[in-house]
Design a protein around this motif. Sequence first.
Motif, PDB file in Angstrom:
ATOM      1  N   LEU A  65     -21.122 -33.032 -53.004  1.00  0.00           N
ATOM      2  CA  LEU A  65     -21.563 -32.827 -54.378  1.00  0.00           C
ATOM      3  C   LEU A  65     -20.761 -31.713 -55.051  1.00  0.00           C
ATOM      4  O   LEU A  65     -20.414 -31.808 -56.235  1.00  0.00           O
ATOM      5  CB  LEU A  65     -23.054 -32.499 -54.410  1.00  0.00           C
ATOM      6  CG  LEU A  65     -24.010 -33.670 -54.137  1.00  0.00           C
ATOM      7  CD1 LEU A  65     -25.448 -33.181 -54.071  1.00  0.00           C
ATOM      8  CD2 LEU A  65     -23.870 -34.739 -55.197  1.00  0.00           C
ATOM      9  N   ALA A 108     -17.529 -33.160 -55.981  1.00  0.00           N
ATOM     10  CA  ALA A 108     -17.696 -33.982 -57.181  1.00  0.00           C
ATOM     11  C   ALA A 108     -17.792 -33.111 -58.429  1.00  0.00           C
ATOM     12  O   ALA A 108     -17.337 -33.507 -59.510  1.00  0.00           O
ATOM     13  CB  ALA A 108     -18.943 -34.851 -57.040  1.00  0.00           C
ATOM     14  N   THR A 109     -18.365 -31.928 -58.282  1.00  0.00           N
ATOM     15  CA  THR A 109     -18.433 -31.005 -59.420  1.00  0.00           C
ATOM     16  C   THR A 109     -17.041 -30.587 -59.874  1.00  0.00           C
ATOM     17  O   THR A 109     -16.745 -30.541 -61.076  1.00  0.00           O
ATOM     18  CB  THR A 109     -19.253 -29.764 -59.030  1.00  0.00           C
ATOM     19  OG1 THR A 109     -20.545 -30.165 -58.586  1.00  0.00           O
ATOM     20  CG2 THR A 109     -19.404 -28.818 -60.206  1.00  0.00           C
ATOM     21  N   SER A 132     -15.410 -33.525 -61.652  1.00  0.00           N
ATOM     22  CA  SER A 132     -15.972 -33.674 -62.997  1.00  0.00           C
ATOM     23  C   SER A 132     -15.425 -32.613 -63.934  1.00  0.00           C
ATOM     24  O   SER A 132     -15.152 -32.879 -65.106  1.00  0.00           O
ATOM     25  CB  SER A 132     -17.505 -33.590 -62.934  1.00  0.00           C
ATOM     26  OG  SER A 132     -18.042 -34.628 -62.151  1.00  0.00           O
ATOM     27  N   ASP A 178     -21.780 -33.380 -66.632  1.00  0.00           N
ATOM     28  CA  ASP A 178     -22.025 -33.839 -65.263  1.00  0.00           C
ATOM     29  C   ASP A 178     -21.861 -32.702 -64.255  1.00  0.00           C
ATOM     30  O   ASP A 178     -22.635 -32.580 -63.300  1.00  0.00           O
ATOM     31  CB  ASP A 178     -21.052 -34.970 -64.907  1.00  0.00           C
ATOM     32  CG  ASP A 178     -21.360 -36.244 -65.670  1.00  0.00           C
ATOM     33  OD1 ASP A 178     -22.448 -36.308 -66.279  1.00  0.00           O
ATOM     34  OD2 ASP A 178     -20.521 -37.156 -65.670  1.00  0.00           O
ATOM     35  N   ILE A 207     -24.818 -31.360 -61.693  1.00  0.00           N
ATOM     36  CA  ILE A 207     -24.690 -31.363 -60.235  1.00  0.00           C
ATOM     37  C   ILE A 207     -24.906 -29.958 -59.674  1.00  0.00           C
ATOM     38  O   ILE A 207     -25.592 -29.780 -58.657  1.00  0.00           O
ATOM     39  CB  ILE A 207     -23.311 -31.901 -59.821  1.00  0.00           C
ATOM     40  CG1 ILE A 207     -23.159 -33.360 -60.264  1.00  0.00           C
ATOM     41  CG2 ILE A 207     -23.123 -31.796 -58.313  1.00  0.00           C
ATOM     42  CD1 ILE A 207     -21.769 -33.924 -60.033  1.00  0.00           C
ATOM     43  N   ILE A 260     -28.608 -29.211 -59.583  1.00  0.00           N
ATOM     44  CA  ILE A 260     -29.302 -29.915 -58.497  1.00  0.00           C
ATOM     45  C   ILE A 260     -29.040 -29.246 -57.159  1.00  0.00           C
ATOM     46  O   ILE A 260     -29.947 -29.027 -56.348  1.00  0.00           O
ATOM     47  CB  ILE A 260     -28.862 -31.391 -58.469  1.00  0.00           C
ATOM     48  CG1 ILE A 260     -29.360 -32.110 -59.725  1.00  0.00           C
ATOM     49  CG2 ILE A 260     -29.392 -32.083 -57.213  1.00  0.00           C
ATOM     50  CD1 ILE A 260     -28.831 -33.523 -59.864  1.00  0.00           C
ATOM     51  N   VAL A 261     -27.785 -28.899 -56.898  1.00  0.00           N
ATOM     52  CA  VAL A 261     -27.435 -28.249 -55.631  1.00  0.00           C
ATOM     53  C   VAL A 261     -28.117 -26.890 -55.515  1.00  0.00           C
ATOM     54  O   VAL A 261     -28.631 -26.513 -54.452  1.00  0.00           O
ATOM     55  CB  VAL A 261     -25.901 -28.098 -55.523  1.00  0.00           C
ATOM     56  CG1 VAL A 261     -25.531 -27.233 -54.323  1.00  0.00           C
ATOM     57  CG2 VAL A 261     -25.247 -29.464 -55.398  1.00  0.00           C
ATOM     58  N   ASN A 275     -22.638 -40.866 -52.406  1.00  0.00           N
ATOM     59  CA  ASN A 275     -21.404 -40.129 -52.685  1.00  0.00           C
ATOM     60  C   ASN A 275     -20.192 -41.052 -52.693  1.00  0.00           C
ATOM     61  O   ASN A 275     -19.273 -40.886 -53.514  1.00  0.00           O
ATOM     62  CB  ASN A 275     -21.219 -39.011 -51.651  1.00  0.00           C
ATOM     63  CG  ASN A 275     -22.209 -37.882 -51.853  1.00  0.00           C
ATOM     64  OD1 ASN A 275     -22.566 -37.576 -52.974  1.00  0.00           O
ATOM     65  ND2 ASN A 275     -22.650 -37.271 -50.772  1.00  0.00           N
ATOM     66  N   ARG A 286     -20.248 -42.848 -55.923  1.00  0.00           N
ATOM     67  CA  ARG A 286     -19.831 -41.960 -57.009  1.00  0.00           C
ATOM     68  C   ARG A 286     -18.314 -41.783 -57.009  1.00  0.00           C
ATOM     69  O   ARG A 286     -17.669 -41.763 -58.061  1.00  0.00           O
ATOM     70  CB  ARG A 286     -20.522 -40.599 -56.861  1.00  0.00           C
ATOM     71  CG  ARG A 286     -20.183 -39.644 -58.004  1.00  0.00           C
ATOM     72  CD  ARG A 286     -20.950 -38.350 -57.872  1.00  0.00           C
ATOM     73  NE  ARG A 286     -20.595 -37.447 -58.966  1.00  0.00           N
ATOM     74  CZ  ARG A 286     -21.128 -37.487 -60.152  1.00  0.00           C
ATOM     75  NH1 ARG A 286     -22.045 -38.394 -60.432  1.00  0.00           N
ATOM     76  NH2 ARG A 286     -20.759 -36.624 -61.093  1.00  0.00           N
TER      77      ARG A 286
END
Length: 314
Positions: free
Chosen positions: A64, A67-68, A71, A79, A83, A86-87, A246, A249
């Motif tokens: 994640l 992914a951050t 993004s 986004d 993320i 959330i983390v 993941n 994504r």
Amino acid sequence: MKFHEMGQTDLLEATNTSMKQGLTEKEVKKRLDKHGPNELQEGKKTSALILFLAQFKDFMVLVLLAATLISGFLGEYVDAVAIIAIVFVNGILGFFQERRAEQSLQALKELSTPHVMALREGSWTKIPSKELVPGDIVKFTSGDRIGADVRIVEAKSLEIEESALTGESIPVVKHADKLKKPDVSLGDITNMAFMGTIVTRGSGVGVVVGTGMNTAMGKIADMLESAGTLSTPLQRRLEQLGKILNCCRFAAHRTRCRCRRDPGTRSVQYVFSRCLTSGSRHSRRASSHCDSSAVIGCTAYDQAKINREKASSG
């Protein structure tokens, strides 16, 4: 050893003690060196900062975070912030969950009574509970907290509240008779008193048969201490689901990057629409081709028929 199945004589022989004299100081020191102090052990304490940072070493969390970054490079800051939030919330929840487990262990340690009455060299002495050893003769009365696991040998209207172990709030009536049942649950062992429980009525005398981590309370503390290293089936399934999500994504990001590089394919929807349009166009072409062929065929047939009629009339 199943001390609840022993009579008083066998019990005294097994613990090598005397109801009249108790243990000598020399024997106490010897047994204390062998069994250790009568207190619940705890592992090495982890600082709050390290415990909090440990919440972010999970595979799903690392993906994640990656992914951050992706993004952020693509300019999708909404986004990226979502993320990160959330983390961060997940880390806070995991941190407080582990801290609560440590506090539960500390609460179990505080259940051990600070002082008890023990028979040493023929006289009753008030000593710290951590100095109790197997074979000590102890006595307790209403309001006292039991300092170790004790096999009761004398009981006078004795009732003990064991909610800390069994969850049962009603006090249990205790006695000194041996139990004939070989396999009984903890709540049904009525001739023993366990560390951390409270005497609500009467009085009694007993022989210490378990101290420290060798008590019923110690087994619970050991389970709490090792609980953090175990993962439940639900946690393993959630981890597998996280890996699948993941991967999906990552595939979505690659598709979006391709759409950005190709101005003619801005979205997956446009790609599908182009496919459908192209298919429709080819279908119309094929259809028109078939119609033309049919017209030519019909015209040729009619011309041949006219020629045959002229030939027959002539």
